[in-house]
Design an enzyme around this catalytic site. Structure first.
Site, PDB file in Angstrom:
ATOM      1  N   GLY A   1      -4.295  -1.991  -0.693  1.00 16.82           N
ATOM      2  CA  GLY A   1      -3.424  -1.736  -2.171  1.00 16.82           C
ATOM      3  C   GLY A   1      -3.281  -0.186  -2.163  1.00 16.82           C
ATOM      4  O   GLY A   1      -3.970   0.656  -1.511  1.00 16.82           O
TER       5      GLY A   1
ATOM      6  N   ASN B   1      -3.283   2.400   6.855  1.00 17.97           N
ATOM      7  CA  ASN B   1      -2.722   2.788   5.757  1.00 17.97           C
ATOM      8  C   ASN B   1      -3.060   3.182   4.565  1.00 17.97           C
ATOM      9  O   ASN B   1      -3.505   2.549   3.812  1.00 17.97           O
ATOM     10  CB  ASN B   1      -1.316   1.897   5.388  1.00 17.97           C
ATOM     11  CG  ASN B   1      -0.533   2.477   4.578  1.00 17.97           C
ATOM     12  OD1 ASN B   1      -0.367   3.485   4.079  1.00 17.97           O
ATOM     13  ND2 ASN B   1       0.079   1.530   3.764  1.00 17.97           N
TER      14      ASN B   1
ATOM     15  N   CYS C   1      -9.148  -1.776   3.734  1.00 16.34           N
ATOM     16  CA  CYS C   1      -8.448  -0.782   2.993  1.00 16.34           C
ATOM     17  C   CYS C   1      -9.029  -0.167   1.679  1.00 16.34           C
ATOM     18  O   CYS C   1     -10.146   0.016   1.515  1.00 16.34           O
ATOM     19  CB  CYS C   1      -7.091  -0.925   3.196  1.00 16.34           C
ATOM     20  SG  CYS C   1      -5.929   0.408   3.107  1.00 16.34           S
ATOM     21  N   PHE C   2      -8.275  -0.799   0.720  1.00 18.02           N
ATOM     22  CA  PHE C   2      -8.663  -0.305  -0.789  1.00 18.02           C
ATOM     23  C   PHE C   2     -10.064  -0.969  -0.849  1.00 18.02           C
ATOM     24  O   PHE C   2     -10.659  -0.501  -1.661  1.00 18.02           O
ATOM     25  CB  PHE C   2      -7.510  -0.848  -1.730  1.00 18.02           C
ATOM     26  CG  PHE C   2      -7.358   0.019  -2.858  1.00 18.02           C
ATOM     27  CD1 PHE C   2      -7.496   1.422  -3.059  1.00 18.02           C
ATOM     28  CD2 PHE C   2      -7.671  -0.551  -4.184  1.00 18.02           C
ATOM     29  CE1 PHE C   2      -7.582   2.001  -4.293  1.00 18.02           C
ATOM     30  CE2 PHE C   2      -7.637   0.103  -5.235  1.00 18.02           C
ATOM     31  CZ  PHE C   2      -7.232   1.179  -5.422  1.00 18.02           C
TER      32      PHE C   2
ATOM     33  N   SER D   1       0.659  -1.290  -0.024  1.00 18.22           N
ATOM     34  CA  SER D   1      -0.040  -0.094  -0.029  1.00 18.22           C
ATOM     35  C   SER D   1       0.723   1.413  -0.179  1.00 18.22           C
ATOM     36  O   SER D   1       0.286   2.391  -0.094  1.00 18.22           O
ATOM     37  CB  SER D   1      -0.913   0.060   1.320  1.00 18.22           C
ATOM     38  OG  SER D   1      -1.961  -1.150   1.229  1.00 18.22           O
TER      39      SER D   1
ATOM     40  N   HIS E   1      -6.410  -2.456   8.922  1.00 17.92           N
ATOM     41  CA  HIS E   1      -5.912  -3.707   8.664  1.00 17.92           C
ATOM     42  C   HIS E   1      -6.048  -4.575   9.652  1.00 17.92           C
ATOM     43  O   HIS E   1      -5.184  -4.463  10.842  1.00 17.92           O
ATOM     44  CB  HIS E   1      -4.337  -3.563   8.324  1.00 17.92           C
ATOM     45  CG  HIS E   1      -4.146  -2.755   6.988  1.00 17.92           C
ATOM     46  ND1 HIS E   1      -3.139  -3.180   5.994  1.00 17.92           N
ATOM     47  CD2 HIS E   1      -4.533  -1.471   6.344  1.00 17.92           C
ATOM     48  CE1 HIS E   1      -3.143  -2.376   4.993  1.00 17.92           C
ATOM     49  NE2 HIS E   1      -3.820  -1.255   5.416  1.00 17.92           N
TER      50      HIS E   1
ATOM     51  N   GLY F   1      -2.680   3.450  -4.223  1.00 18.68           N
ATOM     52  CA  GLY F   1      -3.528   4.283  -5.467  1.00 18.68           C
ATOM     53  C   GLY F   1      -4.956   4.968  -5.003  1.00 18.68           C
ATOM     54  O   GLY F   1      -5.472   4.945  -3.977  1.00 18.68           O
TER      55      GLY F   1
ATOM     56  N   GLU G   1      -5.209  -7.625  10.215  1.00 22.53           N
ATOM     57  CA  GLU G   1      -4.284  -8.592  10.392  1.00 22.53           C
ATOM     58  C   GLU G   1      -3.015  -8.125  10.817  1.00 22.53           C
ATOM     59  O   GLU G   1      -2.157  -8.966  11.251  1.00 22.53           O
ATOM     60  CB  GLU G   1      -3.978  -9.059   8.837  1.00 22.53           C
ATOM     61  CG  GLU G   1      -2.883  -8.124   8.023  1.00 22.53           C
ATOM     62  CD  GLU G   1      -3.582  -6.930   7.389  1.00 22.53           C
ATOM     63  OE1 GLU G   1      -2.884  -5.889   7.466  1.00 22.53           O
ATOM     64  OE2 GLU G   1      -4.642  -6.932   7.480  1.00 22.53           O
TER      65      GLU G   1
ATOM     66  N   PHE H   1      -7.096   7.765   1.183  1.00 20.08           N
ATOM     67  CA  PHE H   1      -8.303   8.110   0.697  1.00 20.08           C
ATOM     68  C   PHE H   1      -9.521   7.594   1.749  1.00 20.08           C
ATOM     69  O   PHE H   1      -9.035   6.555   2.274  1.00 20.08           O
ATOM     70  CB  PHE H   1      -8.582   7.531  -0.718  1.00 20.08           C
ATOM     71  CG  PHE H   1      -7.673   8.284  -1.747  1.00 20.08           C
ATOM     72  CD1 PHE H   1      -8.107   9.435  -2.539  1.00 20.08           C
ATOM     73  CD2 PHE H   1      -6.471   7.514  -2.046  1.00 20.08           C
ATOM     74  CE1 PHE H   1      -7.246   9.822  -3.575  1.00 20.08           C
ATOM     75  CE2 PHE H   1      -5.465   8.454  -2.908  1.00 20.08           C
ATOM     76  CZ  PHE H   1      -5.908   9.229  -3.779  1.00 20.08           C
TER      77      PHE H   1
END
Length: 378
Positions: free
Chosen positions: A224, A294, A252-253, A42, A344, A226, A346, A297
């Site tokens: 991830g 992390n 996350c993403f 990420s 996250h 972007g 994990e 956006f």
């Protein structure tokens, strides 16, 4: 020299590889876990500043790698450890940075830089050492400003696996989960396998038709790098699989992409959430979780009330939100078997506060399979 897009300059010592690197500068607040940070996909495209002042004291090893390589574009620390001292250490962090070609800088006032980013926001930046240090101030600044920003940038193809692979279920197998690798971490795959899933890791370029042809028990979208607004193909894939009734879990993403699949927009945070000490409220239980995050956006969605999906997936609500700034940290669909979180689970912040989410995913898949079986019987 560390150069920021707004013209700020910080002189220090070369750390890791020597040369030039460009990327968005962000800060990570974890006191530990620098190796997990460096190998988290990420962080691709970003120069990471560690707010902890002393980095590298426990060295590096193969067990703590979250992926196959280091992904950060650059690394900024206050004081690198002169000696790596830990029974698990097999090499120094300097060795990893040099071997991975990571251009870094040390000896700068990381607290001052962090305060500036918190005020001005994450921005383009660059590190220049060796021959590149000799460039004029204007030349360095021009290189920084001409670099790629994160807004509108799709990095999934840079971090995703090229070939599919599988991880066997541990213990009794309850089904298979198709994992779209948008930058997945090794620990995530381990948690899924530990819940009885055979894990099928797929490249980010796969189609919905291919995913459905595998007849998975569930679909998982990973973390991830972007901008989620630049990942319409992944949003379309998710919509098709959701319409087929396949249970979904995203982190996350994957949370941002679920938000967009449901018809909500995403936006860029001023400086993002990065670190292992982020407090999140679970609205279902009223419990506060200390989470690892992390992301730069977030999903634009009111944190209170039940909302109607704008793309036909029924009722949706925010399940978790940040106690620091009320950013959406989780989404739950009420009419389809789908949910996601922005953090996250994990990553052992808390250290086990969020692991229940993998159990919840398992329960959703088991319940969905039981419901399908009852329907077939009728």
């Amino acid at each position: 020299m560390l150069v920021l897009e707004d013209g700020r300059r910080y002189e220090g010592r070369a750390y890791g590889s020597v040369g030039q690197t460009l990327g968005e500068i962000v800060f990570a607040t974890g006191m530990t876990g620098y190796q997990e940070t460096l190998t988290d996909p990420s962080y691709a495209g970003q120069i990471v500043l560690m707010t902890a002042p002393h980095i590298g004291n426990t060295g590096a090893n193969d067990d703590d790698m979250e992926s196959r390589r280091i992904w950060v574009s650059g690394f900024v620390v206050r004081e690198p450890a002169r000696i790596a001292s830990n029974f698990r250490s097999t090499r120094s962090l300097d060795d990893d940075l040099t071997g991975g070609g990571v251009v870094g800088i040390s000896g700068v006032d990381t607290r001052a830089i962090t305060r500036h980013i918190r005020s001005a926001g994450a921005m383009k930046s660059g590190i220049f050492s060796g021959d590149r240090f000799a460039l004029s101030d204007g030349e360095q600044l021009e290189l920084v400003r001409s670099g790629a920003g994160m807004r509108g940038r799709n990095l999934s193809d840079e971090v995703s696996t090229v070939e599919p692979f599988s991880v066997p279920a541990q213990g009794e197998k309850i089904g298979t989960v198709a994992v779209l690798d948008l930058g997945v971490k090794t620990a995530t795959l381990g948690h899924l396998a530990a819940r009885g899933f055979e894990v099928l890791v797929l490249p980010q370029s796969v189609t919905a038709e291919h995913v459905l042809s595998l007849k998975p028990s569930a679909l998982f979208f990973s973390n991830g790098p972007g901008d989620p607004a630049a990942s319409d193909l992944h949003v379309n894939l998710l919509q098709e699989v959701l319409r087929a009734g396949v249970p979904y879990f995203g982190i996350c993403f994957g949370n941002q992409l679920l938000g967009r699949a449901l018809g909500f927009r995403t936006y860029k945070l001023p400086f993002g959430h990065r670190g292992i000490n982020q407090p999140v409220l679970d609205k279902t239980t009223g419990r506060v979780e200390i989470t690892s995050q992390n992301h730069g956006f977030a999903v634009d969605m009111p944190i209170e009330g039940v909302h109607e999906s704008r793309t036909g997936f029924g009722r949706v609500e925010v399940s978790h939100y940040s106690l620091n700034d009320q950013v959406v940290e989780g989404i739950r669909c009420l009419d389809i078997p789908a949910f996601s979180v922005q953090y996250h689970p994990e990553s052992a912040a808390g250290p086990h506060d969020a692991e229940y989410l993998f159990d919840r995913f398992r329960d959703v898949v088991v319940a969905n399979r039981a419901a399908a079986g009852a329907g077939d019987a009728k």
